[in-house]
Design an enzyme around this catalytic site. Structure first.
Site, PDB file in Angstrom:
ATOM      1  N   GLN A  43       2.572   2.824   7.889  1.00 45.26           N
ATOM      2  CA  GLN A  43       3.370   2.943   6.664  1.00 45.26           C
ATOM      3  C   GLN A  43       3.302   4.372   6.119  1.00 45.26           C
ATOM      4  O   GLN A  43       4.324   4.958   5.746  1.00 45.26           O
ATOM      5  CB  GLN A  43       2.827   1.939   5.639  1.00 45.26           C
ATOM      6  CG  GLN A  43       3.313   2.151   4.228  1.00 45.26           C
ATOM      7  CD  GLN A  43       2.847   1.057   3.284  1.00 45.26           C
ATOM      8  OE1 GLN A  43       3.349  -0.045   3.340  1.00 45.26           O
ATOM      9  NE2 GLN A  43       1.913   1.337   2.391  1.00 45.26           N
ATOM     10  N   GLN A  65      10.031  -6.709   2.051  1.00 45.22           N
ATOM     11  CA  GLN A  65       9.178  -6.321   3.182  1.00 45.22           C
ATOM     12  C   GLN A  65       8.435  -7.505   3.803  1.00 45.22           C
ATOM     13  O   GLN A  65       7.604  -7.321   4.678  1.00 45.22           O
ATOM     14  CB  GLN A  65       8.209  -5.225   2.773  1.00 45.22           C
ATOM     15  CG  GLN A  65       7.124  -5.628   1.800  1.00 45.22           C
ATOM     16  CD  GLN A  65       6.333  -4.419   1.297  1.00 45.22           C
ATOM     17  OE1 GLN A  65       6.837  -3.634   0.509  1.00 45.22           O
ATOM     18  NE2 GLN A  65       5.104  -4.259   1.751  1.00 45.22           N
ATOM     19  N   ARG A 114      -5.473  -8.953   1.266  1.00 41.35           N
ATOM     20  CA  ARG A 114      -5.434 -10.192   2.056  1.00 41.35           C
ATOM     21  C   ARG A 114      -6.824 -10.687   2.464  1.00 41.35           C
ATOM     22  O   ARG A 114      -6.944 -11.805   2.961  1.00 41.35           O
ATOM     23  CB  ARG A 114      -4.553  -9.989   3.305  1.00 41.35           C
ATOM     24  CG  ARG A 114      -3.071  -9.877   2.951  1.00 41.35           C
ATOM     25  CD  ARG A 114      -2.176  -9.836   4.176  1.00 41.35           C
ATOM     26  NE  ARG A 114      -0.780 -10.011   3.818  1.00 41.35           N
ATOM     27  CZ  ARG A 114       0.115  -9.023   3.703  1.00 41.35           C
ATOM     28  NH1 ARG A 114      -0.255  -7.768   3.904  1.00 41.35           N
ATOM     29  NH2 ARG A 114       1.361  -9.288   3.377  1.00 41.35           N
ATOM     30  N   LEU A 172      -5.153  -5.745  -7.007  1.00 41.19           N
ATOM     31  CA  LEU A 172      -5.812  -4.436  -6.865  1.00 41.19           C
ATOM     32  C   LEU A 172      -7.311  -4.581  -6.597  1.00 41.19           C
ATOM     33  O   LEU A 172      -7.958  -5.493  -7.095  1.00 41.19           O
ATOM     34  CB  LEU A 172      -5.594  -3.604  -8.136  1.00 41.19           C
ATOM     35  CG  LEU A 172      -4.131  -3.355  -8.521  1.00 41.19           C
ATOM     36  CD1 LEU A 172      -4.054  -2.483  -9.777  1.00 41.19           C
ATOM     37  CD2 LEU A 172      -3.341  -2.717  -7.386  1.00 41.19           C
ATOM     38  N   HIS A 173      -7.830  -3.667  -5.777  1.00 44.49           N
ATOM     39  CA  HIS A 173      -9.256  -3.648  -5.450  1.00 44.49           C
ATOM     40  C   HIS A 173      -9.715  -2.187  -5.453  1.00 44.49           C
ATOM     41  O   HIS A 173      -8.940  -1.284  -5.815  1.00 44.49           O
ATOM     42  CB  HIS A 173      -9.499  -4.331  -4.094  1.00 44.49           C
ATOM     43  CG  HIS A 173      -8.582  -3.867  -2.996  1.00 44.49           C
ATOM     44  ND1 HIS A 173      -8.594  -2.575  -2.522  1.00 44.49           N
ATOM     45  CD2 HIS A 173      -7.592  -4.508  -2.312  1.00 44.49           C
ATOM     46  CE1 HIS A 173      -7.685  -2.441  -1.577  1.00 44.49           C
ATOM     47  NE2 HIS A 173      -7.050  -3.597  -1.426  1.00 44.49           N
ATOM     48  N   GLY A 231     -10.065  -0.102  -3.186  1.00 46.33           N
ATOM     49  CA  GLY A 231      -9.227   0.793  -2.384  1.00 46.33           C
ATOM     50  C   GLY A 231      -8.100   1.379  -3.245  1.00 46.33           C
ATOM     51  O   GLY A 231      -7.828   2.590  -3.209  1.00 46.33           O
ATOM     52  N   HIS A 232      -7.462   0.509  -4.044  1.00 48.72           N
ATOM     53  CA  HIS A 232      -6.420   1.004  -4.950  1.00 48.72           C
ATOM     54  C   HIS A 232      -7.022   1.945  -5.997  1.00 48.72           C
ATOM     55  O   HIS A 232      -6.410   2.942  -6.376  1.00 48.72           O
ATOM     56  CB  HIS A 232      -5.735  -0.169  -5.661  1.00 48.72           C
ATOM     57  CG  HIS A 232      -4.985  -1.086  -4.747  1.00 48.72           C
ATOM     58  ND1 HIS A 232      -5.440  -2.345  -4.437  1.00 48.72           N
ATOM     59  CD2 HIS A 232      -3.832  -0.929  -4.066  1.00 48.72           C
ATOM     60  CE1 HIS A 232      -4.581  -2.934  -3.622  1.00 48.72           C
ATOM     61  NE2 HIS A 232      -3.591  -2.093  -3.371  1.00 48.72           N
ATOM     62  N   GLU A 280      -4.650   5.242   3.788  1.00 48.65           N
ATOM     63  CA  GLU A 280      -4.607   5.392   5.259  1.00 48.65           C
ATOM     64  C   GLU A 280      -4.806   4.055   5.960  1.00 48.65           C
ATOM     65  O   GLU A 280      -4.567   3.938   7.148  1.00 48.65           O
ATOM     66  CB  GLU A 280      -5.702   6.370   5.711  1.00 48.65           C
ATOM     67  CG  GLU A 280      -5.369   7.799   5.406  1.00 48.65           C
ATOM     68  CD  GLU A 280      -6.414   8.770   5.922  1.00 48.65           C
ATOM     69  OE1 GLU A 280      -7.464   8.317   6.438  1.00 48.65           O
ATOM     70  OE2 GLU A 280      -6.187   9.983   5.784  1.00 48.65           O
TER      71      GLU A 280
HETATM   72  O1  PAF Z   1       1.188  -0.772   0.696  1.00 45.59           O
HETATM   73  C1  PAF Z   1       1.731  -1.515  -0.141  1.00 45.59           C
HETATM   74  O2  PAF Z   1       1.096  -2.118  -1.008  1.00 45.59           O
HETATM   75  C2  PAF Z   1       3.242  -1.689  -0.101  1.00 45.59           C
HETATM   76  O3  PAF Z   1       3.714  -1.704   1.205  1.00 45.59           O
HETATM   77  C3  PAF Z   1       3.998  -0.653  -0.942  1.00 45.59           C
HETATM   78  C4  PAF Z   1       3.805   0.760  -0.393  1.00 45.59           C
HETATM   79  C5  PAF Z   1       3.505  -0.719  -2.377  1.00 45.59           C
HETATM   80  C6  PAF Z   1       5.499  -0.948  -0.923  1.00 45.59           C
HETATM   81  O4  PAF Z   1       5.770  -2.221  -1.438  1.00 45.59           O
END
Ligand code: PAF
Length: 285
Positions: free
Chosen positions: A155, A62, A189, A31-32, A34-35, A150
């Protein structure tokens, strides 16, 4: 105080006990800020009487073969500290076996044609994996609202479409991308980048800005201005630079009005994506 729950049953009990509205912020951890802004947006929607749930789950479904599932950063202690700082009520941090008890699921969510374009063209199966886990998280947390960044614009569009097409009764909200001072979009990343790559990576947001500045002249000018900026910086290998409408449908060459400019590039072995809204047409750029 933030409760940590590990199972779907515990999560179900935690949200069933809630009196107010429930907002979900799905994440893969690392987490950063943005989260943090997504968590703040979630709190703003449900208010102090509501419940903010954040999930922390690196979803194997995914990631394609050869992608960074194994090296994806796992920073649990820092993640929990950030969630606590942001006043998250419940963190759901399940194991892979909890989410996929029978191994890979037999039934998955098909993202439709858009799932095979842009990111989906480079990462086959990625959006089926994303939508499947998000649908499961919606089923487990039963949120009234779910907040996504965004920064992962495709996604966000696909999750909105899934919620509408499958009548999932959840309001999907997007929150603006948080950026470093030089414009680089925050991403888990980014920590893969060394100093030189970090410098190169800033070209993505510069290209988007150049596209915005040229948008007044029309789609071709916007694309060309962004492309010229990217071509100027060796070390960023562009996967795509695309101008679409806000729902990611193709644009007519003479389109005017709102649009989305999206870019993906490799810097070293790190794949970065970014995007911006722009407004096409004379006097609106
Ligand atoms: O954006 C993400 O971190 C992932 O794609 C999500 C929405 C948590 C689904 O694993």
């Amino acid at each position: 105080m933030t409760d940590v729950v590990r199972t779907g049953a515990e999560l179900g009990a935690a949200v069933a006990a809630a009196r107010g509205r429930v907002a979900l912020v799905p994440t893969m951890g690392a987490l950063h800020e943005g989260h943090a802004s997504l968590m703040g947006a979630a709190r703003a929607v449900v208010g102090d009487g509501g419940v903010v749930v954040a999930s922390v789950f690196v979803n194997p479904l995914q990631f394609g073969a050869g992608e960074d599932l194994d090296r994806y950063p796992r920073t649990w202690d820092a993640d929990l500290a950030l969630a606590e700082r942001e006043g998250v009520d419940v963190v759901f941090a399940p194991t892979v076996a909890e989410v996929y008890p029978g191994g890979d699921p037999q039934v998955t969510v098909d993202p439709g044609p858009l799932g095979a374009e842009l990111e989906g063209a480079v990462r086959p199966g990625h959006f089926a994996g994303v939508l499947t886990v998000v649908a499961k998280l919606f089923g487990l947390a039963r949120p009234d609202v779910a907040v996504f960044g965004e920064k992962d614009y495709q996604q966000l569009v696909l999750i909105r479409r899934m919620a509408a097409d499958l009548c999932l009764r959840v309001e999907v909200r997007g929150a603006p991308t948080v950026r470093e001072p030089d414009g680089l979009a925050l991403s888990s990343r980014n920590r893969y980048l060394d100093d030189e790559q970090r410098r190169v990576a800033a070209v993505l947001s510069r290209a988007l800005h150049a596209g915005q500045d040229a948008a007044r002249t029309g789609p071709e000018a916007a694309r060309a201005a962004a492309g010229a900026e990217l071509a100027d910086v060796p070390g960023a290998e562009v996967d795509y630079l695309e101008l679409r409408d806000p729902d990611l449908a193709p644009l007519a060459p003479d389109a005017t009005g709102p649009a989305r400019l999206l870019v993906a590039a490799r810097v070293g072995t790190t794949r970065l994506i970014d995007n911006t809204a722009l407004s096409l047409g004379v006097g609106t750029g």
